[in-house]
Design a protein around this motif. Structure first.
Motif, PDB file in Angstrom:
ATOM      1  N   TYR A  66       0.834  -1.190   0.000  1.00  0.00           N
ATOM      2  CA  TYR A  66       0.000   0.000   0.000  1.00  0.00           C
ATOM      3  C   TYR A  66       0.877   1.251   0.000  1.00  0.00           C
ATOM      4  CZ  TYR A  66      -3.729   3.154   1.616  1.00  0.00           C
ATOM      5  OH  TYR A  66      -4.633   4.168   1.750  1.00  0.00           O
ATOM      6  N   PRO A  70       0.633   2.585  -4.103  1.00  0.00           N
ATOM      7  CA  PRO A  70      -0.775   2.826  -3.744  1.00  0.00           C
ATOM      8  C   PRO A  70      -1.738   2.585  -4.909  1.00  0.00           C
ATOM      9  CG  PRO A  70       0.529   4.866  -3.581  1.00  0.00           C
ATOM     10  CD  PRO A  70       1.484   3.752  -3.809  1.00  0.00           C
ATOM     11  N   GLN A  71      -1.323   2.910  -6.102  1.00  0.00           N
ATOM     12  CA  GLN A  71      -2.211   2.713  -7.241  1.00  0.00           C
ATOM     13  C   GLN A  71      -2.493   1.232  -7.471  1.00  0.00           C
ATOM     14  OE1 GLN A  71      -3.793   4.758  -9.912  1.00  0.00           O
ATOM     15  NE2 GLN A  71      -4.647   2.704  -9.932  1.00  0.00           N
ATOM     16  N   TYR A  73      -2.355  -1.087  -5.162  1.00  0.00           N
ATOM     17  CA  TYR A  73      -3.185  -1.535  -4.034  1.00  0.00           C
ATOM     18  C   TYR A  73      -4.645  -1.182  -4.295  1.00  0.00           C
ATOM     19  CZ  TYR A  73      -4.204  -2.344   0.941  1.00  0.00           C
ATOM     20  OH  TYR A  73      -4.682  -2.824   2.125  1.00  0.00           O
ATOM     21  N   ALA A  74      -4.870   0.073  -4.667  1.00  0.00           N
ATOM     22  CA  ALA A  74      -6.237   0.540  -4.894  1.00  0.00           C
ATOM     23  C   ALA A  74      -6.899  -0.266  -6.006  1.00  0.00           C
ATOM     24  CB  ALA A  74      -6.220   2.021  -5.252  1.00  0.00           C
ATOM     25  N   PHE A  77      -7.077  -4.349  -5.122  1.00  0.00           N
ATOM     26  CA  PHE A  77      -7.962  -4.721  -4.013  1.00  0.00           C
ATOM     27  C   PHE A  77      -9.425  -4.473  -4.360  1.00  0.00           C
ATOM     28  CE2 PHE A  77      -5.721  -5.723   0.104  1.00  0.00           C
ATOM     29  CZ  PHE A  77      -4.540  -6.068  -0.515  1.00  0.00           C
ATOM     30  N   SER A  78      -9.705  -3.383  -5.095  1.00  0.00           N
ATOM     31  CA  SER A  78     -11.107  -3.179  -5.460  1.00  0.00           C
ATOM     32  C   SER A  78     -11.499  -4.128  -6.586  1.00  0.00           C
ATOM     33  CB  SER A  78     -11.358  -1.725  -5.844  1.00  0.00           C
ATOM     34  OG  SER A  78     -10.519  -1.332  -6.902  1.00  0.00           O
ATOM     35  N   GLY A 145      -7.161   2.650 -14.931  1.00  0.00           N
ATOM     36  CA  GLY A 145      -6.382   1.836 -13.996  1.00  0.00           C
ATOM     37  C   GLY A 145      -7.232   1.040 -13.019  1.00  0.00           C
ATOM     38  N   TYR A 146      -8.520   0.939 -13.265  1.00  0.00           N
ATOM     39  CA  TYR A 146      -9.375   0.138 -12.386  1.00  0.00           C
ATOM     40  C   TYR A 146     -10.012  -0.994 -13.162  1.00  0.00           C
ATOM     41  CZ  TYR A 146      -8.978   3.608  -8.710  1.00  0.00           C
ATOM     42  OH  TYR A 146      -8.512   4.433  -7.727  1.00  0.00           O
ATOM     43  N   PHE A 147     -10.492  -1.990 -12.444  1.00  0.00           N
ATOM     44  CA  PHE A 147     -11.217  -3.103 -13.069  1.00  0.00           C
ATOM     45  C   PHE A 147     -12.100  -3.729 -12.002  1.00  0.00           C
ATOM     46  CE2 PHE A 147      -9.258  -6.906 -11.203  1.00  0.00           C
ATOM     47  CZ  PHE A 147      -8.164  -6.342 -10.589  1.00  0.00           C
TER      48      PHE A 147
ATOM     49  N   GLY B  78      -8.229  -0.614   0.378  1.00  0.00           N
ATOM     50  CA  GLY B  78      -8.114  -0.912  -1.041  1.00  0.00           C
ATOM     51  C   GLY B  78      -9.418  -1.385  -1.650  1.00  0.00           C
ATOM     52  N   THR B  79     -10.136  -2.277  -0.920  1.00  0.00           N
ATOM     53  CA  THR B  79     -11.315  -2.890  -1.535  1.00  0.00           C
ATOM     54  C   THR B  79     -12.470  -1.905  -1.668  1.00  0.00           C
ATOM     55  OG1 THR B  79     -11.872  -3.715   0.652  1.00  0.00           O
ATOM     56  CG2 THR B  79     -10.837  -5.260  -0.855  1.00  0.00           C
ATOM     57  N   SER B  82     -10.943   2.577  -2.801  1.00  0.00           N
ATOM     58  CA  SER B  82      -9.759   2.556  -3.649  1.00  0.00           C
ATOM     59  C   SER B  82      -9.399   3.947  -4.185  1.00  0.00           C
ATOM     60  CB  SER B  82      -9.960   1.575  -4.801  1.00  0.00           C
ATOM     61  OG  SER B  82     -11.072   1.938  -5.552  1.00  0.00           O
ATOM     62  N   SER B  85      -7.538   5.550  -1.546  1.00  0.00           N
ATOM     63  CA  SER B  85      -6.204   4.959  -1.404  1.00  0.00           C
ATOM     64  C   SER B  85      -5.252   5.483  -2.466  1.00  0.00           C
ATOM     65  CB  SER B  85      -6.268   3.437  -1.507  1.00  0.00           C
ATOM     66  OG  SER B  85      -6.785   2.912  -0.325  1.00  0.00           O
ATOM     67  N   ARG B  86      -5.796   5.594  -3.663  1.00  0.00           N
ATOM     68  CA  ARG B  86      -4.957   6.107  -4.737  1.00  0.00           C
ATOM     69  C   ARG B  86      -4.546   7.546  -4.436  1.00  0.00           C
ATOM     70  NH1 ARG B  86      -7.086   5.833 -10.870  1.00  0.00           N
ATOM     71  NH2 ARG B  86      -5.115   6.017 -11.946  1.00  0.00           N
ATOM     72  N   THR B 401     -15.743   0.986  -8.838  1.00  0.00           N
ATOM     73  CA  THR B 401     -15.959  -0.260  -9.591  1.00  0.00           C
ATOM     74  C   THR B 401     -16.709  -1.303  -8.783  1.00  0.00           C
ATOM     75  OG1 THR B 401     -13.752  -0.910  -8.887  1.00  0.00           O
ATOM     76  CG2 THR B 401     -13.964  -0.042 -11.113  1.00  0.00           C
ATOM     77  N   VAL B 402     -16.832  -1.089  -7.475  1.00  0.00           N
ATOM     78  CA  VAL B 402     -17.532  -2.073  -6.648  1.00  0.00           C
ATOM     79  C   VAL B 402     -18.965  -1.587  -6.451  1.00  0.00           C
ATOM     80  CG1 VAL B 402     -17.578  -3.253  -4.443  1.00  0.00           C
ATOM     81  CG2 VAL B 402     -15.393  -2.715  -5.505  1.00  0.00           C
TER      82      VAL B 402
END
Lengths: 346, 444
Positions: A66, A70-71, A73-74, A77-78, A145-147, B78-79, B82, B85-86, B401-402
């Motif tokens: 983290y 951090p990017q 991790y973010a 984890f999501s 940068g997310y998924f 993170g979950t 996020s 966190s970023r 995204t969640v």
């Protein structure tokens, strides 16, 4: 600087898998290897004083990840939301399985927590393997940068895979077999008599499967991620990794059949470490490949924290690590030797 | 998307509230166990060692719950959060990673030694392992508070090209004045929980005329520590934090006190229900000018009211914030009263026979938990609508995204899981109390 932190996080995660791996493995073989109440208590005592400390490596590695990336991790984890939450539930169940079992001397109470401990250990091993499989295979990262990955789609490796597809399920099985053998060897080292013999036999029986799966997984990885070989072509020193993997596998079976459990356990630790180092080496400098478009992949450069923070971190990280190693050496020395049941405490 | 935000907020609020029921006892009991161990060593009295072992068993059960409910907290950054966190990882990643490196390793390594290694260690070494566990748990608390303090009062950072916050001064982050007041206030709050729990169990034994010798030790140590912590909770720590709030988050202070109109010589509301639509307090009982004096040490000082701030910057849930704050302060005041009387009786040598006071101590058990929870709700609700004060809105920080559906799934899962954990905890602790301080330590 980013590369240094990549190495640090990789080493911490490897330490976690090697250390928590043996107590997970002890949980996997628990119901089969340990038959009597005394044997079960022996297995639990062999991991009792150390399992919590081993798990701290996961937390410390997570915290360091983290901090340094951090990017990453973010995003991860999501994106891995559902499986991570399930991992959390399993970690909780396993922890109370180990810790609360001994509080009441009753067959129903203990029988329940025995099953909780074993089942959660099995599932965690599979989950961790599948997680690594996901990171190697790549995830459907978007341009931001997310998924978000569903648990499964069609079980095929494509641009929009699920958490579970044939490749990640295979990785889960590899982890399960590997940690089974790893934990069995640990129990063989730490105990005596029938239990120790039975544990060693489990490791010996798991070996052919381990060899087969190692080869299959390496080929499969090459098949789905051909560029994983690029680093090996550029830096031929990386070829040492497969040599160590196969060499340590050889030592495991030789030592296990010759009753040299300690050597076999060491070789098993080395095998796990080499497999993970090999994976990290293949990925570098990418930390989370995109299955959608390679341009969206997260690398150590586009996911790292600011430079000043990374530099400051080195100072306290070294200090913290020296302290932690000090405690670990001290604790393992305190509880060294075979586990026996007589007397109070471990 | 509104509902996804709500689900993620509830997710964190629920898991962190449940989690903190355990660390507050861990951090509160740890120094008391060190006291018991030290007294045992000094006086060479086995009763103190038995007392220490008894509390170590409860500590052990409590610690497990603290650990297993704590892991999800780190994950949820993170979950579920996020985007936060970023944005903030480059700064608060420091404190969270340091918690792992400095506190968790120390704590976990020595807890095993402390709980199960008594036979292998000399009495002195065993006492030192208790000190190490105490240090580890209090260090852990510091790093978490430093993280929260940065969200309340961001310091030591700069904005990078992509908008994220990045550390530019490590010492500013660690020496954040907000962190130190909040830490002192929070730790004495944990101390109150530890002291009340110990005194309460002691009172239970004395009232039931069981384990009288141990019960007296528990009550004695509990009320002395409880008296010290309760007073420190109000002054200087609570007072210091209040004045820092007035300086840095005046709108939060106004909402906590439900001061709708800024005024010189502002009154302190003791009881009353905030009526936000009509911007007044219903059924108020107030102390005139008291708020001005407490905040600025001057009876006529002007205290900012909610009317001086744009409404979109008001904390979202003023009634809940107001009640949390008033419950915390009200209970804190009652704690001081209880403990001062108890210490007075102890000093006169009458406490162990004053059954009414023992009843009060016994029944006070849940209230420190309520006060600590209310205190945290005050801090976190008061920060709204900000996630990082002045820098990032809560509405911008969750994992986009969640979806709400996935968040609800795991929130319900946690609720179920924590119900089971809570029942197991109460069941096992009740058993330990019933077995008493003379039971043999059960190991694996």
């Amino acid at each position: 600087m980013e590369t240094l932190w990549f190495i640090i996080v990789a080493v911490m995660l490897t330490a976690y898998v090697v250390l928590d791996g043996f107590d997970l493995g002890a949980g996997i073989i628990y119901l089969f290897a340990a038959r009597t109440g005394d044997e079960r208590r022996m297995v639990l005592r062999s991991i009792g004083p150390v399992w919590d400390g081993n798990e701290v490596w996961l937390l410390a590695a997570g915290g360091t990840l983290y901090f340094a990336f951090p990017q990453l991790y973010a995003s991860s984890f999501s994106g891995f939301y559902l499986p991570l939450m399930m991992v959390l539930w399993l970690l909780m169940l396993r922890a109370i399985g180990i810790e609360f079992r001994a509080h009441i001397d009753d067959p129903v109470w203990q029988g329940f927590f025995d099953v909780v401990f074993c089942v959660s250990s099995v599932l965690l091993a599979i989950f961790f393997g599948a997680a690594l499989g996901n990171v190697i295979r790549g995830v459907p990262l978007g341009p931001d940068g997310y998924f978000f990955e569903p648990l499964w789609t069609d079980f095929r490796v494509g641009p929009h895979p699920g958490i579970l597809d044939w490749y990640t399920v295979m990785a889960g099985v590899v982890a399960l077999v590997t940690l089974t053998a790893h934990g069995a060897l640990y129990v063989a080292v730490k105990t005596e008599g029938d239990l120790s013999r039975r544990a060693r036999r489990i490791a010996v029986m798991a070996w052919p499967l381990q060899l087969l799966l190692t080869c299959v997984s390496l080929i499969a990885t090459y098949y789905i991620q051909p560029q994983a070989m690029d680093n090996y072509k550029t830096y031929s020193a990386g070829l040492l990794v497969p040599v160590v993997v196969l060499g340590s596998l050889g030592v495991i079976i030789w030592a296990a059949t010759k009753n040299k459990e300690k050597l076999a356990f060491t070789a098993s630790s080395l095998y796990i470490a080499a497999m993970l180092v090999g994976a990290a080496f293949a990925l570098y400098p990418v930390v989370l490949p995109a299955s959608t478009d390679p341009a969206y992949s997260l690398t150590i450069y586009n996911s790292a924290a600011g430079h000043h923070g990374l530099v400051v971190g080195i100072v306290w990280w070294i200090l913290g690590m020296l302290l932690a190693l000090g405690y670990f050496v001290f604790i393992y020395r305190m509880f060294r030797g075979k586990v026996r049941l007589e007397g109070q405490g471990y | 998307m509104e509902s996804a935000l709500l689900v993620h907020r509830l997710h964190f609020a629920f898991t962190v509230t449940f989690h903190y029921l355990f660390p507050q006892l861990t951090m509160g009991l740890a120094p008391l166990i060190v006291v018991l161990k030290t007294l045992g060593l000094r006086r060479n009295d086995e009763t103190y060692n038995q007392a220490a072992r008894f509390w170590a068993r409860i500590f052990g059960i409590n610690f497990v719950l603290g650990v297993v409910t704590g892991i999800p907290m780190e994950f949820q950054f993170g979950t579920n959060w996020s985007h936060f966190s970023r944005f903030a990882g480059g700064v608060i990643g420091q404190t969270l990673a340091m918690e792992g490196m400095f506190a968790f390793f120390l704590e976990s390594a020595f807890l095993g030694l402390f709980l199960y290694g008594e036979k292998r260690l000399s009495p002195k070494a065993h006492c030192w392992s208790a000190v190490a566990v105490f240090l580890g748990s209090w260090l852990s608390g510091f790093f978490i508070i430093a993280t929260d303090a940065w969200m309340q009062h961001p310091v030591g950072y700069e904005r990078a090209a992509d908008g994220s916050a990045q550390l530019n001064s490590f010492w500013a982050l660690v020496l954040n004045p907000w962190a130190w007041w909040q830490y002192a206030h929070n730790m004495s709050g944990a101390g109150i929980t530890g002291a009340f729990v110990m005194a309460s169990v002691g009172a239970f034994y004395l009232l039931g005329r069981k384990h009288v010798e141990h019960g007296r030790i528990f009550v004695k140590v509990g009320v002395v520590a409880g008296c010290v912590f309760s007073i420190v909770q109000l002054f200087p720590t609570g007072d210091g934090q209040g004045r820092m709030l007035a300086q840095n988050q005046p709108v939060t202070l106004a909402a906590m006190e439900a001061l709708f109109t800024g005024q010189p010589g502002a009154p302190l509301v003791l009881i009353g229900q905030p009526n936000v639509p009509e911007k007044k307090i219903d059924n108020p009982i107030v102390v005139p000018k008291m708020l001005s004096f407490l905040t600025y040490r001057r009876w006529e000082a002007h205290v900012h009211g909610l009317d001086e701030f744009p409404q979109e910057l008001w904390p979202g849930t003023i009634p809940l914030l107001y009640y949390s704050y008033h419950i915390m302060v009200g209970l804190g005041t009652i704690f001081i009263a209880i403990m001062v009387v108890a210490v007075f009786l102890l000093w006169r040598g009458k406490l162990f026979d004053a059954r009414w006071m023992l009843w009060v101590l016994l029944l006070s058990l849940p209230f420190p938990y309520i006060a600590n929870t209310a205190g945290w709700m005050t801090a976190e609700l008061g920060r709204q609508p900000w996630l990082v004060y002045g820098l990032m809105l809560t509405a911008d920080g969750y994992s986009k995204t969640v979806s709400a559906g996935n968040g609800m799934f795991t929130l319900l899962g946690f609720m179920g899981m924590y119900t089971v954990l809570g029942i197991l905890f109460l069941f096992l602790v009740r058993r330990e109390i019933e077995h008493g301080p003379l039971a043999a330590t059960s190991a694996h």
